[in-house]
Design a protein around this motif. Sequence first.
Motif, PDB file in Angstrom:
ATOM      1  N   THR A 239      -5.224  10.628   7.833  1.00 27.85           N
ATOM      2  CA  THR A 239      -4.247  10.919   6.782  1.00 27.85           C
ATOM      3  C   THR A 239      -4.005   9.700   5.923  1.00 27.85           C
ATOM      4  O   THR A 239      -4.612   8.497   6.234  1.00 27.85           O
ATOM      5  CB  THR A 239      -2.932  11.173   7.206  1.00 27.85           C
ATOM      6  N   LYS A 240      -3.690   9.880   4.470  1.00 21.17           N
ATOM      7  CA  LYS A 240      -3.610   8.751   3.526  1.00 21.17           C
ATOM      8  C   LYS A 240      -2.817   7.509   4.251  1.00 21.17           C
ATOM      9  O   LYS A 240      -3.015   6.357   4.093  1.00 21.17           O
ATOM     10  CB  LYS A 240      -2.894   9.296   2.540  1.00 21.17           C
ATOM     11  N   GLU A 241      -1.660   8.133   5.035  1.00 21.89           N
ATOM     12  CA  GLU A 241      -0.837   7.159   5.691  1.00 21.89           C
ATOM     13  C   GLU A 241      -1.682   6.392   6.807  1.00 21.89           C
ATOM     14  O   GLU A 241      -1.357   5.113   7.037  1.00 21.89           O
ATOM     15  CB  GLU A 241       0.297   7.740   6.439  1.00 21.89           C
ATOM     16  N   SER A 242      -2.121   6.948   7.506  1.00 21.83           N
ATOM     17  CA  SER A 242      -2.894   6.229   8.776  1.00 21.83           C
ATOM     18  C   SER A 242      -3.906   5.275   8.213  1.00 21.83           C
ATOM     19  O   SER A 242      -4.085   4.071   8.658  1.00 21.83           O
ATOM     20  CB  SER A 242      -3.518   7.198   9.719  1.00 21.83           C
TER      21      SER A 242
ATOM     22  N   GLU B   9      -4.133   3.974   5.319  1.00 24.80           N
ATOM     23  CA  GLU B   9      -3.562   2.577   4.464  1.00 24.80           C
ATOM     24  C   GLU B   9      -2.855   1.852   5.600  1.00 24.80           C
ATOM     25  O   GLU B   9      -2.728   0.725   5.190  1.00 24.80           O
ATOM     26  CB  GLU B   9      -2.475   3.280   3.478  1.00 24.80           C
ATOM     27  N   ALA B  10      -2.267   2.303   6.754  1.00 27.82           N
ATOM     28  CA  ALA B  10      -1.798   1.410   7.718  1.00 27.82           C
ATOM     29  C   ALA B  10      -2.963   0.668   8.400  1.00 27.82           C
ATOM     30  O   ALA B  10      -2.877  -0.474   8.725  1.00 27.82           O
ATOM     31  CB  ALA B  10      -1.209   2.295   8.815  1.00 27.82           C
TER      32      ALA B  10
END
Length: 184
Positions: A43-46, A48-49
């Motif tokens: 995901t975008k969030e994973s 970027e993390a």
Amino acid sequence: MNISAEDKGLYLREIEYDDTPLILKWRNSEEVRSRFIDRRIFTKESHEAWLKNVIGSGRAKQFIICISPEGNDDAPKEDYIPVGSVYVRDLDNDHRKGEYGIFIGEPEARGRGVGSKTAKLMIRYCFETLHLHRLYLRVFADNAQAIKSYENAGFIREGVLKDDVYEDGCYYDMVIMAVINSEK
């Protein structure tokens, strides 16, 4: 930091947050995902993390693989086409080693030697810039094309881990390969 390739027509540039849509497209494609040990959807969030916590902390170095437009190896770098990503992770400065990984996301770039050229470039980067002694990788034992590409780049088979990965209700063997910096 861009890395210049010995071979014309290929260069690596550091990954940026703006590359997230490309990484998601490539990494979540069935062709790429099926060859990874971790097959979760990115995901975008994973992603970027990962950039913030792993790349940002220096535990890994990741680059975007860019190739020249068809037949124009002298094109300016801004005209080069991103086709995949390469990284070295789990950087261990105490033991001077790291784990290599690569994926070619654009189907038309596969089978053209991009993987082998990229691996040679990353080996040089890992030895000359990161001062690693050992660069290793894990690859599914049935992935003959990848194994051949790694061998072409200088990786040597060290062994097989039997039934090492459990995915989709099956156990898979993994081949361990490495290249050693004979200068260190």
